[in-house]
Design a protein around this motif. Structure first.
Motif, short mmCIF file in Angstrom:
data_model
loop_
_atom_site.label_atom_id
_atom_site.label_comp_id
_atom_site.label_asym_id
_atom_site.label_seq_id
_atom_site.Cartn_x
_atom_site.Cartn_y
_atom_site.Cartn_z
N ALA A 17 0.82 -1.29 -0.40
CA ALA A 17 0.23 -0.26 -0.03
C ALA A 17 0.85 1.39 -0.19
O ALA A 17 1.61 1.46 0.81
CB ALA A 17 -1.09 0.25 1.48
N PRO A 18 0.90 2.23 -0.77
CA PRO A 18 1.10 3.47 -0.35
C PRO A 18 0.74 4.27 0.66
O PRO A 18 -0.45 3.77 0.97
CB PRO A 18 0.70 4.35 -1.94
N PRO A 19 1.82 5.19 1.05
CA PRO A 19 1.46 5.98 2.81
C PRO A 19 0.24 6.75 2.39
O PRO A 19 -0.18 6.20 3.76
CB PRO A 19 2.96 6.86 2.07
N ASN A 20 0.00 7.12 1.06
CA ASN A 20 -1.43 7.80 1.55
C ASN A 20 -2.47 7.38 1.63
O ASN A 20 -4.15 7.48 2.25
CB ASN A 20 -1.58 8.52 0.64
N LEU A 21 -2.40 5.43 2.24
CA LEU A 21 -3.89 4.49 1.75
C LEU A 21 -3.82 3.37 3.01
O LEU A 21 -2.46 3.21 3.86
CB LEU A 21 -3.85 3.06 0.76
N GLY A 25 -8.89 0.83 3.11
CA GLY A 25 -8.66 0.63 1.80
C GLY A 25 -7.92 0.88 0.54
O GLY A 25 -8.53 0.39 -0.55
N PHE A 26 -6.87 0.27 0.82
CA PHE A 26 -5.96 -0.46 -0.49
C PHE A 26 -6.18 -1.63 -0.97
O PHE A 26 -6.49 -2.07 -1.54
CB PHE A 26 -4.36 -0.59 0.68
N GLU A 27 -6.79 -2.54 0.79
CA GLU A 27 -7.27 -3.70 -0.14
C GLU A 27 -9.02 -3.90 -0.84
O GLU A 27 -9.49 -4.39 -1.35
CB GLU A 27 -7.85 -4.56 1.43
N THR A 28 -9.30 -2.79 -0.79
CA THR A 28 -10.78 -2.82 -1.04
C THR A 28 -11.10 -2.14 -2.41
O THR A 28 -10.74 -2.34 -3.75
CB THR A 28 -11.89 -0.67 -0.57
N LYS A 29 -9.66 -1.08 -2.94
CA LYS A 29 -8.95 -0.72 -4.19
C LYS A 29 -8.39 -2.17 -4.54
O LYS A 29 -8.44 -2.14 -5.85
CB LYS A 29 -7.82 0.89 -4.40
N ALA A 30 -7.91 -3.04 -3.99
CA ALA A 30 -6.76 -4.52 -5.03
C ALA A 30 -7.71 -4.88 -4.86
O ALA A 30 -7.80 -5.86 -5.99
CB ALA A 30 -6.14 -4.55 -3.62
N PRO A 73 1.24 -2.95 4.86
CA PRO A 73 -0.43 -3.30 4.27
C PRO A 73 0.36 -3.55 2.89
O PRO A 73 1.44 -2.81 2.16
CB PRO A 73 -1.21 -1.58 3.80
N THR A 74 -0.31 -4.70 2.89
CA THR A 74 -0.14 -6.02 2.27
C THR A 74 -1.05 -7.03 0.74
O THR A 74 -1.58 -7.32 1.83
CB THR A 74 1.48 -6.65 2.28
N VAL A 75 -0.76 -7.16 -0.27
CA VAL A 75 -2.36 -8.14 -0.78
C VAL A 75 -1.08 -8.62 -1.21
O VAL A 75 -0.13 -8.45 -1.81
CB VAL A 75 -3.05 -7.07 -1.06
N SER A 103 -5.32 1.56 -12.00
CA SER A 103 -4.47 1.32 -11.14
C SER A 103 -3.82 1.61 -10.67
O SER A 103 -2.87 1.93 -9.23
CB SER A 103 -4.27 -0.53 -11.04
N ASP A 104 -3.00 3.08 -12.00
CA ASP A 104 -1.81 3.54 -11.29
C ASP A 104 -2.38 5.01 -10.78
O ASP A 104 -1.64 5.64 -9.97
CB ASP A 104 -1.13 4.13 -12.40
N ASP A 105 -3.49 5.00 -10.38
CA ASP A 105 -3.42 5.80 -9.51
C ASP A 105 -4.09 5.76 -7.57
O ASP A 105 -3.50 6.76 -7.23
CB ASP A 105 -5.38 6.38 -9.21
N PHE A 106 -3.42 5.25 -7.43
CA PHE A 106 -2.76 4.38 -6.18
C PHE A 106 -2.02 3.05 -6.01
O PHE A 106 -1.44 2.60 -5.44
CB PHE A 106 -4.16 2.99 -5.23
N GLY A 107 -0.78 3.29 -7.49
CA GLY A 107 0.51 2.79 -7.38
C GLY A 107 0.57 0.89 -7.04
O GLY A 107 1.43 0.59 -6.72
N PHE A 108 -0.55 0.43 -8.00
CA PHE A 108 -0.66 -0.76 -7.81
C PHE A 108 0.30 -1.32 -8.04
O PHE A 108 0.75 -2.54 -7.78
CB PHE A 108 -1.96 -1.07 -8.56
N ARG A 109 0.66 -1.16 -9.59
CA ARG A 109 1.98 -1.51 -10.14
C ARG A 109 3.06 -1.16 -9.27
O ARG A 109 4.55 -1.76 -9.58
CB ARG A 109 2.48 -1.41 -11.60
#
Length: 255
Positions: A17-21, A25-30, A73-75, A103-109
Motif C-alpha cells: 500500500a502507498p503511504p496515503n492509503l 482502503g488499499f485492500e478495497t481498491k486491490a 499493508p500488503t496484498v 490502477s496507477d492512481d494508487f500505485g498498484f504496479r
C-alpha cells in the motif's frame, strides 16, 4: 513426508500500500482491480486460477512473541495459467492493460514485486479447507546472496516440518523466483522484481496454527531466522520483509 519442487505456469504479485492509503482502503481498491480482471473474457478463457490474500490479525499476538514487526499493508495475488501462450493472449488484450493503467492512481504496479515461481512444496494435503493461512515475504539482507536466502529458508522449513507438529499442516510451500515471465510482466508495467522468497503455510484449524507457533523448537528456529535476516522489531535494517496471517479469496478457478 517427502518434499517436491513443482514448476507451475504461475506468477505472484506482492502489492504494498502507498503511504496515503490505509490497509482497509488499499485492500478495497486491490479487490476492485481483481474483480475487474476476472470479469474480462480474455482472462476467463486463459487463466486457470486467481487468488488474492489480504491481511488479518488472527496470528498477530503469536507473531509479536516471535519478535516480528507489524506487517506493512500488503496484498498478495497468485495467478495460474496453462502456458505462456495463455499469458501472451492476456497481456495483448487492451482491456487488461487498461485495468492495470487505471490502477496507477494508487500505485498498484509501482509498489509491487511480481515474478514467476518454482514452488517447493513440503506439505500438501488434498481436500482440506484452510482455517488459517500465514504468509512470509523474506528479502535478502546484505550479507546473503539470493541463493543463500533460498537455502536458508528451505533448511528452516525442513527443520520445522521434521518436528512432532508436522501433521498439523495442511499446506506448506516456498515460492522461489524464476525469470520465465519477467519480460511479460515488465511489458505489463510492473517494475523489475526484487529478490525475495515467499512462504505460505496453512492449517485446517486456527488452533493448529497457534500450536505450531507455540512449539518450542519452531519458536527457536523462527527466532533464529528472523535474527539472521535482520527482520525483527528492534532492527535498524531497512527491509521489505513482512509476515502476516491472511484471508484467502479464490476469485477464479477453472480447474
Amino acid at each position: 513426508m517427502s518434499s517436491t519442487t513443482t514448476k507451475r505456469s504461475c506468477f505472484i504479485g506482492i502489492h504494498k500500500a502507498p503511504p496515503n492509503l490505509s490497509r482497509e482502503g488499499f485492500e478495497t481498491k486491490a479487490g476492485a482491480i481483481v474483480d475487474a480482471i476476472v470479469a474480462l473474457p480474455v482472462v476467463q478463457k486463459n487463466l486457470l486460477k486467481l487468488e488474492i490474500i489480504s491481511q488479518n490479525t488472527l496470528m498477530g499476538k503469536h507473531m509479536e512473541v516471535l519478535g516480528l514487526p507489524e506487517p506493512a499493508p500488503t496484498v498478495l495475488m497468485s495467478f495460474e495459467y496453462e502456458s505462456l501462450d495463455n499469458l501472451d493472449a492476456m497481456l495483448k488484450d487492451p482491456a487488461l492493460r487498461k485495468v492495470f493503467e487505471e490502477s496507477d492512481d494508487f500505485g498498484f504496479r509501482k509498489h509491487a514485486t511480481a515474478y514467476a515461481a518454482d514452488v517447493y512444496t513440503k506439505v500438501d494435503v488434498s481436500d482440506v479447507t484452510a482455517g488459517a493461512t500465514v504468509i512470509g515475504v523474506f528479502t535478502s539482507p546484505p550479507q546473503f546472496s539470493e541463493d543463500q536466502l533460498r537455502q536458508k529458508i528451505k533448511e528452516v522449513m525442513d527443520s520445522i516440518t521434521d518436528q512432532s507438529i508436522q501433521n498439523l499442516f495442511s499446506y506448506y510451500s516456498v515460492w522461489m523466483q524464476n525469470d520465465a515471465v519477467e519480460e511479460h510482466l515488465l511489458a505489463l508495467g510492473f517494475p523489475a522484481p526484487k529478490p525475495l522468497v515467499v512462504v505460505r503455510c496453512e492449517t485446517q484449524h486456527l488452533n493448529h496454527m497457534k500450536e505450531i507457533f507455540e512449539h518450542s523448537e519452531v519458536s527457536r528456529l523462527a527466532k533464529e531466522l528472523i535474527r539472521d535476516l535482520g527482520f525483527h522489531r528492534d532492527s535498524d535494517s531497512v527491509t521489505e520483509s513482512c509476515c502476516f496471517s491472511g484471508d484467502v479469496a479464490t476469485k477464479l478457478n477453472n480447474y
